[in-house]
Design a protein around this motif. Structure first.
Motif, PDB file in Angstrom:
ATOM      1  N   UNK A   1      60.772  30.497  26.129  1.00 37.41           N
ATOM      2  CA  UNK A   1      61.084  31.558  27.070  1.00 37.41           C
ATOM      3  C   UNK A   1      61.245  32.875  26.341  1.00 37.41           C
ATOM      4  N   UNK A   2      62.427  33.470  26.454  1.00 34.23           N
ATOM      5  CA  UNK A   2      62.677  34.753  25.796  1.00 34.23           C
ATOM      6  C   UNK A   2      63.448  34.588  24.490  1.00 34.23           C
ATOM      7  N   UNK A   3      63.649  33.373  24.031  1.00 31.56           N
ATOM      8  CA  UNK A   3      64.427  33.129  22.803  1.00 31.56           C
ATOM      9  C   UNK A   3      63.493  32.944  21.609  1.00 31.56           C
ATOM     10  N   UNK A   4      63.920  33.465  20.450  1.00 25.79           N
ATOM     11  CA  UNK A   4      63.148  33.365  19.207  1.00 25.79           C
ATOM     12  C   UNK A   4      64.079  32.837  18.128  1.00 25.79           C
ATOM     13  N   UNK A   5      63.621  31.815  17.393  1.00 23.48           N
ATOM     14  CA  UNK A   5      64.469  31.181  16.382  1.00 23.48           C
ATOM     15  C   UNK A   5      63.725  31.131  15.054  1.00 23.48           C
ATOM     16  N   UNK A   6      64.409  31.512  13.976  1.00 23.53           N
ATOM     17  CA  UNK A   6      63.809  31.498  12.639  1.00 23.53           C
ATOM     18  C   UNK A   6      64.883  31.112  11.622  1.00 23.53           C
ATOM     19  N   UNK A   7      64.443  30.777  10.410  1.00 19.69           N
ATOM     20  CA  UNK A   7      65.391  30.337   9.372  1.00 19.69           C
ATOM     21  C   UNK A   7      64.954  30.845   8.014  1.00 19.69           C
ATOM     22  N   UNK A   8      65.905  31.414   7.262  1.00 20.04           N
ATOM     23  CA  UNK A   8      65.643  31.872   5.906  1.00 20.04           C
ATOM     24  C   UNK A   8      66.226  30.898   4.902  1.00 20.04           C
ATOM     25  N   UNK A   9      65.451  30.562   3.849  1.00 15.80           N
ATOM     26  CA  UNK A   9      65.958  29.671   2.813  1.00 15.80           C
ATOM     27  C   UNK A   9      65.409  28.269   2.883  1.00 15.80           C
ATOM     28  N   UNK A  10      64.359  28.068   3.676  1.00 17.38           N
ATOM     29  CA  UNK A  10      63.674  26.775   3.699  1.00 17.38           C
ATOM     30  C   UNK A  10      62.206  27.013   4.037  1.00 17.38           C
ATOM     31  N   UNK A  11      61.330  26.098   3.705  1.00 17.75           N
ATOM     32  CA  UNK A  11      61.549  24.835   3.005  1.00 17.75           C
ATOM     33  C   UNK A  11      61.750  25.022   1.498  1.00 17.75           C
ATOM     34  N   UNK A  12      61.542  26.261   0.991  1.00 20.21           N
ATOM     35  CA  UNK A  12      61.779  26.548  -0.431  1.00 20.21           C
ATOM     36  C   UNK A  12      63.024  27.429  -0.540  1.00 20.21           C
ATOM     37  N   UNK A  13      64.002  26.992  -1.332  1.00 21.28           N
ATOM     38  CA  UNK A  13      65.239  27.759  -1.487  1.00 21.28           C
ATOM     39  C   UNK A  13      64.987  29.012  -2.323  1.00 21.28           C
ATOM     40  N   UNK A  14      65.559  30.142  -1.869  1.00 21.20           N
ATOM     41  CA  UNK A  14      65.449  31.401  -2.622  1.00 21.20           C
ATOM     42  C   UNK A  14      66.823  32.064  -2.681  1.00 21.20           C
ATOM     43  N   UNK A  15      67.023  32.868  -3.698  1.00 20.62           N
ATOM     44  CA  UNK A  15      68.325  33.519  -3.883  1.00 20.62           C
ATOM     45  C   UNK A  15      68.578  34.633  -2.882  1.00 20.62           C
ATOM     46  N   UNK A  16      67.509  35.241  -2.376  1.00 21.34           N
ATOM     47  CA  UNK A  16      67.671  36.395  -1.487  1.00 21.34           C
ATOM     48  C   UNK A  16      67.395  36.048  -0.026  1.00 21.34           C
ATOM     49  N   UNK A  17      67.467  34.771   0.347  1.00 19.72           N
ATOM     50  CA  UNK A  17      67.105  34.372   1.712  1.00 19.72           C
ATOM     51  C   UNK A  17      68.066  34.942   2.760  1.00 19.72           C
ATOM     52  N   UNK A  18      69.379  35.001   2.434  1.00 18.62           N
ATOM     53  CA  UNK A  18      70.349  35.526   3.405  1.00 18.62           C
ATOM     54  C   UNK A  18      70.090  37.013   3.644  1.00 18.62           C
ATOM     55  N   UNK A  19      69.926  37.733   2.562  1.00 15.39           N
ATOM     56  CA  UNK A  19      69.658  39.169   2.666  1.00 15.39           C
ATOM     57  C   UNK A  19      68.361  39.418   3.446  1.00 15.39           C
ATOM     58  N   UNK A  20      67.320  38.672   3.127  1.00 15.87           N
ATOM     59  CA  UNK A  20      66.029  38.870   3.803  1.00 15.87           C
ATOM     60  C   UNK A  20      66.100  38.535   5.286  1.00 15.87           C
ATOM     61  N   UNK A  21      66.896  37.522   5.649  1.00 10.73           N
ATOM     62  CA  UNK A  21      67.043  37.177   7.064  1.00 10.73           C
ATOM     63  C   UNK A  21      67.698  38.317   7.826  1.00 10.73           C
ATOM     64  N   UNK A  22      68.723  38.927   7.224  1.00 10.04           N
ATOM     65  CA  UNK A  22      69.399  40.061   7.867  1.00 10.04           C
ATOM     66  C   UNK A  22      68.450  41.257   7.970  1.00 10.04           C
ATOM     67  N   UNK A  23      67.699  41.527   6.900  1.00  7.91           N
ATOM     68  CA  UNK A  23      66.728  42.627   6.944  1.00  7.91           C
ATOM     69  C   UNK A  23      65.693  42.392   8.040  1.00  7.91           C
ATOM     70  N   UNK A  24      65.259  41.151   8.173  1.00  9.31           N
ATOM     71  CA  UNK A  24      64.285  40.823   9.214  1.00  9.31           C
ATOM     72  C   UNK A  24      64.875  41.070  10.598  1.00  9.31           C
ATOM     73  N   UNK A  25      66.133  40.667  10.806  1.00 10.47           N
ATOM     74  CA  UNK A  25      66.797  40.857  12.096  1.00 10.47           C
ATOM     75  C   UNK A  25      66.920  42.342  12.434  1.00 10.47           C
ATOM     76  N   UNK A  26      67.284  43.145  11.437  1.00  8.21           N
ATOM     77  CA  UNK A  26      67.409  44.596  11.664  1.00  8.21           C
ATOM     78  C   UNK A  26      66.054  45.218  11.992  1.00  8.21           C
TER      79      UNK A  26
END
Length: 656
Positions: A525-550
């Motif tokens: 529907x109108x919902x979008x779901x994504x995940x940072x840090x898988x399937x390959x773990x990275x050190x900057x996944x949290x930061x990149x997820x927030x940047x993507x959201x912004x």
């Protein structure tokens, strides 16, 4: 399918593996067809013809499960006496009884058995009928090319013996193919041909079906007045001849027209009548459609509790029938209804069930595409092997010719032979090269299709091992987004515009995910779901997820301003992120769908639902991972009560 074994030894009744009802009416002595069948002094063929008519006229379209029972009697009697035509006819009738009950797999099995016996008996009319029934099953499966092949074969057999009823039916079925292809003018042209022949024959059942088909084509083309006219013609005929199955379908279709005209009370009247008829004839599939339609009306009228009651009923029936698309419709509508009632827990529950149902639909579609690619490659490889075999045969033949004529024009013959072989080899080499290129291209298409639905690492593991193990991840950032007022906006926009708007947004989101190396999980529907840090773990996944959201919010805000300036509808959005452990892997056995599980997912959903329009709301856990990043500014929101989670510390995040 539920299996019911009926063992009535005292009556000598047969044992079946299919569910059916033994009718009480069949022992009535005043039915001339039944009495003829029971008269053992008559010829076997006379008795069987009477039983066949009895099944068709008394039960097939009123009580299809009872028709199956009588057809089994016909088959057993005919088999004992070696009367193949009646054996095949009984199997064909059993196939129709399954088709009416929307059990297409069982229907196809019986049709194919019937076709084989009809062909052995060289019964062209039976072959034409059976081919038509098989084509209809493929039409129901949206396999129009396979359906068209069977209908054209049915038409040819009918024309060969001037079987007018078969010609009429084949014309109608070809019209259906055009209708599915949205060529409504051509569809109506073929339907009218079928109607004309049926009227000459005085075949009221086919006349009624033709009017119904013409009505559907007019409805789909937007001519609702003509649609109603033709549906009414069809219903009058079906009522008169007692074709209850077709009547229920027609009544439901009239309701669909009134629904499209937003005459909800009139539509409800027809849907409820359709349910009554379907329940009388035990047509569960027809009942499912009508109940779901009633749910749609109550949803449009914002009577959400009534909508929920009907969608719950349709969800149960759809699950029993294994109708995944209908389950998806019911769950997604329940999600909308509960969301509008403000019941977040139930809305989330049905959102998750909707996602699972959609994933199942995607898996089926993907499996079909992959199977088709594999089939195409196998055909190319077979073709290549055949050409190589032909080449070897040709070379052996040329060698034999040379041996026999070695004493006659040896030099000339050898020269010609080598010239031919060289030319042949060159031609075969070119063909082989071309075929291999096509095979490689098909392989690439299959690879790309797989990578489009699975992360590369998981796809590679699946190809190597035939399976992919689920993995635990300690730190994954889950992103959820949701559009404000989506349901209300969907009522103001056409379906085409709504889909175009959603697609515009989601395409931009997909590009953002790729830019920041974030794994898109799913949309519903109108919902979008994504995940940072898988399937390959990275050190900057949290930061990149927030940047993507912004970046997502920035895109939506700019798009909203742009569309508002033009006076167009535009979405506004909430985004939420939470970071924590999850389990990720492929759903089910041999299914091509990547998914994630864990409480982190539920908490991320709460971050979205408790966020604000135009902002990115993050949990305390996510904040702790990025609080020292210099490019971010944080606004503490304090502890906020989240359903099922208690008080949760939340922060708004933005760029400096």
């Amino acid at each position: 399918m539920k299996i019911r074994l009926l063992i009535l030894l005292s009556l000598g009744v047969y044992m079946f593996c299919f569910s059916y009802t033994i009718p009480e009416q069949y022992q009535k002595k005043n039915d001339p067809l039944w009495n003829t069948w029971q008269n053992e002094t008559l010829a076997d063929s006379t008795r069987l013809e009477s039983l066949k008519e009895f099944i068709w006229k008394r039960y097939l379209f009123r009580q299809p499960d009872s028709a199956f029972y009588f057809a089994q009697q016909q088959y057993d009697f005919a088999e004992e006496r070696g009367l193949k035509r009646f054996m095949a006819n009984a199997l064909d009738v059993q196939g129709i009884s399954f088709s009416i009950r929307r059990q297409n797999d069982n229907a196809l099995i019986h049709y194919q058995k019937a076709l084989k016996i009809f062909e052995e008996a060289d019964d062209k009319q039976g072959i034409a009928d059976c081919l038509s029934h098989i084509g209809t099953v493929y039409s129901d499966r949206d396999n129009n090319l396979e359906a068209l092949d069977y209908h054209l074969r049915s038409l040819k057999h009918s024309e060969d013996i001037n079987y007018l009823k078969g010609i009429s039916r084949a014309s109608g079925n070809i019209g259906l193919i055009y209708r599915n292809s949205k060529d409504y003018d051509k569809a109506i042209e073929y339907y009218n041909k079928a109607l004309l022949i049926s009227e000459k024959l005085g075949d009221e059942r086919t006349i009624g079906n033709s009017y119904f088909n013409i009505g559907v084509a007019h409805r789909k083309s937007g001519d609702l007045e003509k649609a109603i006219e033709n549906f009414q013609e069809a219903s009058e005929i079906q009522e008169r001849i007692g074709d209850r199955f077709s009547l229920a379908n027609t009544i439901n279709s009239i309701g669909n027209v009134y629904l499209k005209q937003e005459e909800y009370d009139e539509a409800l009247k027809y849907y409820k009548r359709s349910i009554r008829i379907n329940e009388e004839i035990n047509n569960v599939g027809g009942t499912l459609n009508a109940i779901n339609n009633i749910g749609d009306i109550y949803l449009l009228k914002e009577q959400y509790r009534k909508a929920i009651t009907n969608y719950n009923k349709s969800a149960v029936i759809a699950k029993e029938l294994g109708e995944i698309d209908k389950q998806y419709d019911a769950y997604s509508s329940l999600y909308v209804a509960y969301k509008n009632l403000g019941n977040e827990d139930q809305a989330l529950y049905y959102l998750e069930k909707t996602i699972i149902a959609k994933d199942s639909l995607n898996e089926v579609d993907t499996a079909k595409k992959l199977q088709q690619h594999e089939f195409d490659k196998e055909r190319l490889q077979d073709s290549l092997q055949n050409e190589e075999a032909k080449l070897k045969t040709e070379m052996a033949h040329q060698a034999e010719v040379r041996k026999k004529e070695k004493n006659k024009n040896l030099a000339l013959g050898a020269g010609i032979f080598f010239l031919l072989v060289s030319g042949g080899l060159y031609g075969r080499w070119r063909y082989t090269k071309k075929a291999k290129a096509v095979i490689e291209k098909e392989k690439d298409r299959s690879e790309n299709l797989l990578l489009n639905i699975l992360p590369a690492e998981v796809a590679e593991e699946l190809k190597e091992k035939g399976e992919a193990e689920a993995q635990d991840f300690d730190m994954v950032s889950i992103l959820f987004s949701d559009f404000k007022g989506f349901t209300g906006m969907s009522e103001k926009m056409t379906a085409k515009d709504l889909v175009a708007n959603i697609n515009e947004c989601f395409k931009a989101f997909d590009a953002t995910m790729q830019k920041y190396n974030i794994e898109k999980i799913k949309t519903i529907g109108d919902a979008y779901m994504a995940a940072g840090g898988l399937p390959v773990k990275t050190n900057d996944s949290v930061k990149n997820t927030v940047l993507a959201a912004l970046e997502m919010q920035d895109f939506i805000i700019k798009l909203h301003k742009e569309k508002e300036t033009k006076g167009e509808h535009a979405f506004e959005m909430r985004v939420g992120i939470h970071t924590g452990p999850v389990v990720a892997g492929i759903v089910g056995v041999k299914k091509f769908q990547y998914d994630i599980w864990g409480d982190t997912v539920n908490t991320a959903s709460r971050m979205e639902s408790h966020g604000e329009i135009g902002k990115v709301n993050i949990s305390e856990d996510t904040y702790n991972y990025i609080k020292d990043e210099p490019e971010f500014i944080f606004e503490s929101r304090g502890k906020i009560e989240a359903k099922g989670k208690g008080e949760v510390e939340m922060y708004f995040v933005s760029l400096k």
